[in-house]
Scaffold this motif. Structure first.
Motif, PDB file in Angstrom:
ATOM      1  N   PHE A  34       0.816  -1.215   0.000  1.00 34.29           N
ATOM      2  CA  PHE A  34       0.000   0.000   0.000  1.00 34.29           C
ATOM      3  C   PHE A  34       0.847   1.261   0.000  1.00 34.29           C
ATOM      4  CE2 PHE A  34      -2.514  -3.171   2.376  1.00 34.29           C
ATOM      5  CZ  PHE A  34      -3.533  -3.314   1.460  1.00 34.29           C
ATOM      6  N   SER A  35       0.370   2.259  -0.733  1.00 32.61           N
ATOM      7  CA  SER A  35       0.960   3.589  -0.649  1.00 32.61           C
ATOM      8  C   SER A  35      -0.081   4.480   0.006  1.00 32.61           C
ATOM      9  CB  SER A  35       1.329   4.111  -2.031  1.00 32.61           C
ATOM     10  OG  SER A  35       0.170   4.303  -2.800  1.00 32.61           O
ATOM     11  N   PHE A  36       0.284   5.134   1.080  1.00 32.64           N
ATOM     12  CA  PHE A  36      -0.666   5.911   1.876  1.00 32.64           C
ATOM     13  C   PHE A  36      -1.200   7.112   1.100  1.00 32.64           C
ATOM     14  CE2 PHE A  36      -1.768   9.121   5.054  1.00 32.64           C
ATOM     15  CZ  PHE A  36      -2.610   8.402   5.865  1.00 32.64           C
ATOM     16  N   ALA A  37      -0.334   7.820   0.416  1.00 29.28           N
ATOM     17  CA  ALA A  37      -0.734   9.064  -0.246  1.00 29.28           C
ATOM     18  C   ALA A  37      -1.694   8.822  -1.409  1.00 29.28           C
ATOM     19  CB  ALA A  37       0.502   9.803  -0.736  1.00 29.28           C
ATOM     20  N   GLY A  38      -1.455   7.793  -2.185  1.00 27.03           N
ATOM     21  CA  GLY A  38      -2.278   7.562  -3.369  1.00 27.03           C
ATOM     22  C   GLY A  38      -3.332   6.495  -3.194  1.00 27.03           C
ATOM     23  N   LEU A  39      -3.650   6.135  -1.970  1.00 31.07           N
ATOM     24  CA  LEU A  39      -4.597   5.052  -1.726  1.00 31.07           C
ATOM     25  C   LEU A  39      -6.005   5.453  -2.147  1.00 31.07           C
ATOM     26  CD1 LEU A  39      -4.682   2.192  -0.561  1.00 31.07           C
ATOM     27  CD2 LEU A  39      -5.290   3.190   1.621  1.00 31.07           C
ATOM     28  N   ARG A  71      -7.217   9.525  12.982  1.00 32.47           N
ATOM     29  CA  ARG A  71      -6.173   9.379  13.993  1.00 32.47           C
ATOM     30  C   ARG A  71      -6.708   8.593  15.187  1.00 32.47           C
ATOM     31  NH1 ARG A  71      -1.898  11.951  13.073  1.00 32.47           N
ATOM     32  NH2 ARG A  71      -0.849  12.771  14.877  1.00 32.47           N
ATOM     33  N   THR A  72      -5.897   7.671  15.644  1.00 32.86           N
ATOM     34  CA  THR A  72      -6.174   6.926  16.863  1.00 32.86           C
ATOM     35  C   THR A  72      -4.846   6.690  17.566  1.00 32.86           C
ATOM     36  OG1 THR A  72      -8.036   5.787  15.854  1.00 32.86           O
ATOM     37  CG2 THR A  72      -7.116   4.783  17.810  1.00 32.86           C
ATOM     38  N   SER A  73      -4.797   7.003  18.832  1.00 34.67           N
ATOM     39  CA  SER A  73      -3.586   6.808  19.642  1.00 34.67           C
ATOM     40  C   SER A  73      -2.380   7.506  19.026  1.00 34.67           C
ATOM     41  CB  SER A  73      -3.289   5.320  19.802  1.00 34.67           C
ATOM     42  OG  SER A  73      -4.385   4.652  20.366  1.00 34.67           O
ATOM     43  N   GLY A  74      -2.610   8.640  18.401  1.00 32.41           N
ATOM     44  CA  GLY A  74      -1.524   9.410  17.816  1.00 32.41           C
ATOM     45  C   GLY A  74      -1.023   8.879  16.490  1.00 32.41           C
ATOM     46  N   ILE A  75      -1.704   7.908  15.912  1.00 37.02           N
ATOM     47  CA  ILE A  75      -1.286   7.325  14.643  1.00 37.02           C
ATOM     48  C   ILE A  75      -2.310   7.692  13.578  1.00 37.02           C
ATOM     49  CG2 ILE A  75      -0.869   5.175  13.396  1.00 37.02           C
ATOM     50  CD1 ILE A  75       0.031   3.976  16.066  1.00 37.02           C
ATOM     51  N   ALA A  76      -1.839   8.298  12.499  1.00 39.85           N
ATOM     52  CA  ALA A  76      -2.707   8.649  11.377  1.00 39.85           C
ATOM     53  C   ALA A  76      -2.855   7.429  10.474  1.00 39.85           C
ATOM     54  CB  ALA A  76      -2.124   9.813  10.603  1.00 39.85           C
ATOM     55  N   ARG A  93      -6.763  -0.873   8.238  1.00 37.47           N
ATOM     56  CA  ARG A  93      -6.305   0.476   8.561  1.00 37.47           C
ATOM     57  C   ARG A  93      -4.822   0.559   8.223  1.00 37.47           C
ATOM     58  NH1 ARG A  93      -9.483   1.249  14.319  1.00 37.47           N
ATOM     59  NH2 ARG A  93     -11.548   1.488  13.385  1.00 37.47           N
ATOM     60  N   ILE A  94      -4.477   1.507   7.347  1.00 33.06           N
ATOM     61  CA  ILE A  94      -3.130   1.610   6.811  1.00 33.06           C
ATOM     62  C   ILE A  94      -2.461   2.873   7.330  1.00 33.06           C
ATOM     63  CG2 ILE A  94      -1.780   1.738   4.690  1.00 33.06           C
ATOM     64  CD1 ILE A  94      -4.358   0.346   3.425  1.00 33.06           C
ATOM     65  N   LYS A  95      -1.263   2.725   7.912  1.00 30.06           N
ATOM     66  CA  LYS A  95      -0.510   3.857   8.453  1.00 30.06           C
ATOM     67  C   LYS A  95       0.151   4.645   7.325  1.00 30.06           C
ATOM     68  CE  LYS A  95       2.198   1.445  11.145  1.00 30.06           C
ATOM     69  NZ  LYS A  95       3.157   1.049  12.174  1.00 30.06           N
ATOM     70  N   GLU A  96       0.724   5.785   7.692  1.00 31.99           N
ATOM     71  CA  GLU A  96       1.421   6.637   6.722  1.00 31.99           C
ATOM     72  C   GLU A  96       2.617   5.936   6.099  1.00 31.99           C
ATOM     73  OE1 GLU A  96       0.906  11.241   7.884  1.00 31.99           O
ATOM     74  OE2 GLU A  96       2.021  10.036   9.339  1.00 31.99           O
ATOM     75  N   SER A  97       3.233   5.026   6.812  1.00 33.61           N
ATOM     76  CA  SER A  97       4.386   4.305   6.284  1.00 33.61           C
ATOM     77  C   SER A  97       3.996   3.235   5.275  1.00 33.61           C
ATOM     78  CB  SER A  97       5.171   3.673   7.431  1.00 33.61           C
ATOM     79  OG  SER A  97       4.369   2.721   8.095  1.00 33.61           O
ATOM     80  N   ASP A 117       4.454  -7.097   6.103  1.00 36.28           N
ATOM     81  CA  ASP A 117       4.515  -7.957   4.922  1.00 36.28           C
ATOM     82  C   ASP A 117       3.079  -8.237   4.502  1.00 36.28           C
ATOM     83  OD1 ASP A 117       5.062  -9.679   2.905  1.00 36.28           O
ATOM     84  OD2 ASP A 117       6.204 -11.109   4.108  1.00 36.28           O
ATOM     85  N   HIS A 118       2.605  -7.477   3.549  1.00 43.47           N
ATOM     86  CA  HIS A 118       1.178  -7.493   3.222  1.00 43.47           C
ATOM     87  C   HIS A 118       0.702  -8.788   2.585  1.00 43.47           C
ATOM     88  CE1 HIS A 118       1.272  -2.848   3.279  1.00 43.47           C
ATOM     89  NE2 HIS A 118       1.369  -3.377   4.467  1.00 43.47           N
ATOM     90  N   VAL A 119       1.551  -9.457   1.859  1.00 47.07           N
ATOM     91  CA  VAL A 119       1.149 -10.728   1.249  1.00 47.07           C
ATOM     92  C   VAL A 119       0.861 -11.757   2.339  1.00 47.07           C
ATOM     93  CG1 VAL A 119       1.852 -12.570  -0.316  1.00 47.07           C
ATOM     94  CG2 VAL A 119       2.434 -10.203  -0.847  1.00 47.07           C
ATOM     95  N   GLN A 120       1.733 -11.835   3.331  1.00 45.97           N
ATOM     96  CA  GLN A 120       1.499 -12.763   4.446  1.00 45.97           C
ATOM     97  C   GLN A 120       0.332 -12.296   5.308  1.00 45.97           C
ATOM     98  OE1 GLN A 120       5.133 -13.320   6.578  1.00 45.97           O
ATOM     99  NE2 GLN A 120       6.037 -14.622   5.000  1.00 45.97           N
ATOM    100  N   ALA A 121       0.153 -10.984   5.450  1.00 48.58           N
ATOM    101  CA  ALA A 121      -0.977 -10.457   6.222  1.00 48.58           C
ATOM    102  C   ALA A 121      -2.294 -10.810   5.546  1.00 48.58           C
ATOM    103  CB  ALA A 121      -0.846  -8.946   6.375  1.00 48.58           C
TER     104      ALA A 121
END
Length: 186
Positions: A34-39, A71-76, A93-97, A117-121
């Motif tokens: 995943f890319s956060f900006a272009g999702l 935002r939840t618990s300081g994580i966007a 839910r996907i983080k900025e990273s 590791d998104h494939v394993q996830a």
């Protein structure tokens, strides 16, 4: 350039420095999808995720990507919701990273071991979907089978009527047995 700690870098400058020098910090980079900006729904990463879910045996029939950053618990994070053929819903839910922050399967938060590791996830999520399929289908069936409070069934009245028929038949059988006994005695 000096060290990062000695300078008051803006958030953008720090992020740019970190992404350029990511290999220095993390040499065993795992598969990021995943890319956060272009999702978005039309994004390549979302289509890739659906392709991996379909390959794993969970057919995605609908998807939605929330455009708002939450935002939840300081994580966007941003949410990607997937609906499967058996009516189960997964919210990722996907983080900025680009890592997976949290996964909700049928609105319940579940832990994921391979968040980066998104494939394993995805394989892990499909396993959770298959494991909970029976329970989820039973829950759906119960939700559909609930009778509204205003509707009454005739089952209690039928039970009383059937009990009365049983007592009447046992009395009739006893009367016939008496007649048979008198006929044998005579």
């Amino acid at each position: 350039m000096g060290s990062i700690a000695n300078h008051a870098y803006s958030r953008y400058t720090y992020r740019a420095f970190f992404t350029r020098n990511l290999k220095l910090f993390n040499t065993n980079m795992k598969t990021l999808l995943f890319s956060f900006a272009g999702l978005s729904v039309k994004d390549k990463s979302a289509k890739e995720a659906i392709k991996y879910f379909n390959r794993a045996g969970a057919q995605v029939i609908a998807q939605d990507v929330d455009t708002k950053i939450k935002r939840t618990s300081g994580i966007a994070y941003r949410e990607m919701t997937l609906t499967f053929a058996d009516s189960q819903v997964v919210t990722i839910r996907i983080k900025e990273s680009g890592d997976i922050f949290q996964v909700l399967v049928n609105k319940k938060l579940v832990p994921i071991k391979n968040q980066d590791d998104h494939v394993q996830a995805i394989a892990e999520i499909v396993g959770l979907l298959e494991a909970g399929r029976g329970k989820f289908q039973n829950k759906l069936a119960l939700a559909l089978a609930k009778i509204p409070a205003g509707i009454r069934t005739s089952a209690p009245r039928m039970e009383v009527v059937l009990d009365q028929k049983i007592t009447a038949l046992t009395e009739a059988i006893a009367a016939i047995n008496e007649v048979i006994a008198l006929a044998r005695a005579a």
